[in-house]
Design a protein around this motif. Structure first.
Motif, PDB file in Angstrom:
ATOM      1  N   ARG A  28      59.525 -33.324  63.013  1.00 49.09           N
ATOM      2  CA  ARG A  28      57.945 -33.086  62.837  1.00 49.09           C
ATOM      3  C   ARG A  28      57.808 -33.535  61.386  1.00 49.09           C
ATOM      4  O   ARG A  28      56.574 -33.398  61.056  1.00 49.09           O
ATOM      5  N   ILE A  29      58.641 -33.977  60.802  1.00 46.94           N
ATOM      6  CA  ILE A  29      58.547 -34.231  59.215  1.00 46.94           C
ATOM      7  C   ILE A  29      58.631 -35.747  59.273  1.00 46.94           C
ATOM      8  O   ILE A  29      59.437 -36.454  59.688  1.00 46.94           O
ATOM      9  N   THR A  30      57.477 -36.250  58.782  1.00 44.38           N
ATOM     10  CA  THR A  30      57.133 -37.838  58.679  1.00 44.38           C
ATOM     11  C   THR A  30      56.904 -38.210  57.252  1.00 44.38           C
ATOM     12  O   THR A  30      56.356 -37.258  56.624  1.00 44.38           O
ATOM     13  N   CYS A  70      55.074 -35.093  55.491  1.00 43.26           N
ATOM     14  CA  CYS A  70      54.088 -34.432  56.154  1.00 43.26           C
ATOM     15  C   CYS A  70      54.482 -33.790  57.491  1.00 43.26           C
ATOM     16  O   CYS A  70      55.505 -34.172  57.996  1.00 43.26           O
ATOM     17  N   ILE A  71      53.578 -33.288  58.148  1.00 38.97           N
ATOM     18  CA  ILE A  71      53.920 -32.593  59.418  1.00 38.97           C
ATOM     19  C   ILE A  71      53.075 -33.442  60.408  1.00 38.97           C
ATOM     20  O   ILE A  71      51.940 -34.036  60.393  1.00 38.97           O
ATOM     21  N   GLU A  86      56.672 -24.565  65.425  1.00 38.48           N
ATOM     22  CA  GLU A  86      57.815 -25.321  65.130  1.00 38.48           C
ATOM     23  C   GLU A  86      57.488 -26.157  63.882  1.00 38.48           C
ATOM     24  O   GLU A  86      58.333 -26.524  63.027  1.00 38.48           O
ATOM     25  N   ASP A  87      56.279 -26.636  63.477  1.00 41.05           N
ATOM     26  CA  ASP A  87      55.759 -27.356  62.211  1.00 41.05           C
ATOM     27  C   ASP A  87      56.252 -26.456  61.173  1.00 41.05           C
ATOM     28  O   ASP A  87      56.934 -26.867  60.014  1.00 41.05           O
ATOM     29  N   GLN A 104      60.000 -26.092  60.825  1.00 42.04           N
ATOM     30  CA  GLN A 104      60.738 -27.245  60.262  1.00 42.04           C
ATOM     31  C   GLN A 104      60.488 -27.508  58.773  1.00 42.04           C
ATOM     32  O   GLN A 104      61.236 -28.201  57.989  1.00 42.04           O
ATOM     33  N   ALA A 105      59.228 -26.964  58.268  1.00 43.77           N
ATOM     34  CA  ALA A 105      58.762 -27.299  56.949  1.00 43.77           C
ATOM     35  C   ALA A 105      59.598 -26.359  56.121  1.00 43.77           C
ATOM     36  O   ALA A 105      60.221 -26.897  55.042  1.00 43.77           O
ATOM     37  N   LEU A 106      60.013 -25.353  56.636  1.00 40.21           N
ATOM     38  CA  LEU A 106      60.695 -24.329  55.777  1.00 40.21           C
ATOM     39  C   LEU A 106      62.183 -24.905  55.585  1.00 40.21           C
ATOM     40  O   LEU A 106      62.693 -24.867  54.658  1.00 40.21           O
ATOM     41  N   ILE A 107      62.800 -25.286  56.493  1.00 38.69           N
ATOM     42  CA  ILE A 107      64.092 -25.975  56.673  1.00 38.69           C
ATOM     43  C   ILE A 107      64.049 -27.210  55.670  1.00 38.69           C
ATOM     44  O   ILE A 107      65.033 -27.204  55.018  1.00 38.69           O
TER      45      ILE A 107
END
Length: 80
Positions: free
Chosen positions: A5-7, A18-19, A52-53, A56-59
Motif C-alpha cells: 500500500r506504500i507507493t 504515499c498511501i 491496513e494503510d 503499513q505506514a507505521l511499519i
C-alpha cells in the motif's frame, strides 16, 4: 514484510512515499495519528484511509529508525 500500500511516484507529492497512490503521504499519516488519537475521528476526517494503510505506514516509518540510543534528559520541570 509486504508493504503493497506504500507507493512512490516521482510525479506525485515530489516522490514522497504515499498511501495507495493517494495524495496522502506516509509522513502525513503519522502526523494524523498524533493529531487524532481516536481512530474513529481519524476515519471521519479521512474516510479513504483504511486500517491496513495505517499499519503499513507505521511499519514503513519505523523501518527508517535505527537502533541507536538517544540520550534523553532525566529531569524535567512540571508546569503548574
Amino acid at each position: 514484510m509486504k508493504l503493497d500500500r506504500i507507493t512512490s511516484n516521482p510525479n506525485q507529492m515530489n516522490g514522497q512515499p504515499c498511501i495507495r497512490n493517494l495524495r496522502l503521504t506516509v509522513r502525513r499519516v503519522i502526523e494524523l495519528l498524533a493529531i487524532y488519537p481516536e481512530r474513529e475521528e481519524l476515519r471521519q476526517e479521512f474516510p479513504e484511509l483504511e486500517e491496513e494503510d495505517i499499519r503499513q505506514a507505521l511499519i514503513f516509518a519505523s523501518s527508517y529508525l535505527d537502533d541507536r540510543i538517544i540520550e534523553l534528559p532525566t529531569t524535567y520541570e512540571t508546569v503548574a
